[in-house]
Motif scaffolding. Structure first.
Motif, PDB file in Angstrom:
ATOM      1  N   GLU A  73       0.830  -1.209   0.000  1.00 47.67           N
ATOM      2  CA  GLU A  73       0.000   0.000   0.000  1.00 47.67           C
ATOM      3  C   GLU A  73       0.862   1.255   0.000  1.00 47.67           C
ATOM      4  N   GLU A  76       2.317   1.701  -3.491  1.00 47.88           N
ATOM      5  CA  GLU A  76       1.315   2.136  -4.469  1.00 47.88           C
ATOM      6  C   GLU A  76       0.875   3.577  -4.240  1.00 47.88           C
ATOM      7  N   ASN A  77       0.789   4.000  -2.976  1.00 48.05           N
ATOM      8  CA  ASN A  77       0.354   5.364  -2.671  1.00 48.05           C
ATOM      9  C   ASN A  77       1.461   6.396  -2.836  1.00 48.05           C
ATOM     10  N   ASN A  79       4.207   6.309  -5.290  1.00 49.10           N
ATOM     11  CA  ASN A  79       4.957   5.731  -6.397  1.00 49.10           C
ATOM     12  C   ASN A  79       6.143   6.575  -6.853  1.00 49.10           C
ATOM     13  N   TYR A 112       7.720  -4.156  -8.428  1.00 46.13           N
ATOM     14  CA  TYR A 112       7.500  -2.715  -8.411  1.00 46.13           C
ATOM     15  C   TYR A 112       8.803  -2.042  -8.778  1.00 46.13           C
TER      16      TYR A 112
END
Length: 123
Positions: A73, A76-77, A79, A112
């Motif tokens: 999380e 993703e928040n 990036n 990622y």
């Protein structure tokens, strides 16, 4: 490398009990290292056991379970965050401290991509 078989271990101990050969001679006779014979004799004298000790093992990851979900999380928040910034954010949320290299490995394993530095290299 495999541990010595129980049969070979027992033969080494039996020869040692007879007191006819030195540790070096026992090692040469059974074609094993002198240190191996010394450790086996010491283990036998201390515990009475000649079974091999457990070998190796993996270190469990620092970030796993719910903490790994939290890290996903965070990535993703944020990036556009660098690896160091992600480490700081993870520490704030989970109290887990990891190095930049560990963060890089984790993010790579999770597929990622993460920025490595804040500013682009000068031209």
């Amino acid at each position: 490398m495999q541990p010595l078989s129980l049969d070979l271990r027992q033969r080494i101990i039996n020869v040692h009990k007879q007191k006819t050969l030195s540790v070096r001679q026992i090692a040469k006779r059974f074609d094993v290292a002198k240190s191996c014979v010394q450790k086996l004799i010491k283990q036998y004298q201390e515990t009475g056991n000649i079974n091999p000790k457990p070998q190796g093992g993996n270190v469990s990851p620092k970030v796993q379970g719910e903490d790994l979900v939290t890290l996903v999380e965070i990535i993703e928040n944020n990036n556009d965050a660098t690896l160091e910034e992600l480490c700081d954010l993870l520490k704030e949320k989970t109290k887990i401290t990891i190095s930049r290299a560990t963060m890089g490995r984790i993010s790579h394993n999770l597929d990622y991509t993460v920025k490595k530095r804040r500013d682009p290299a000068p031209l």
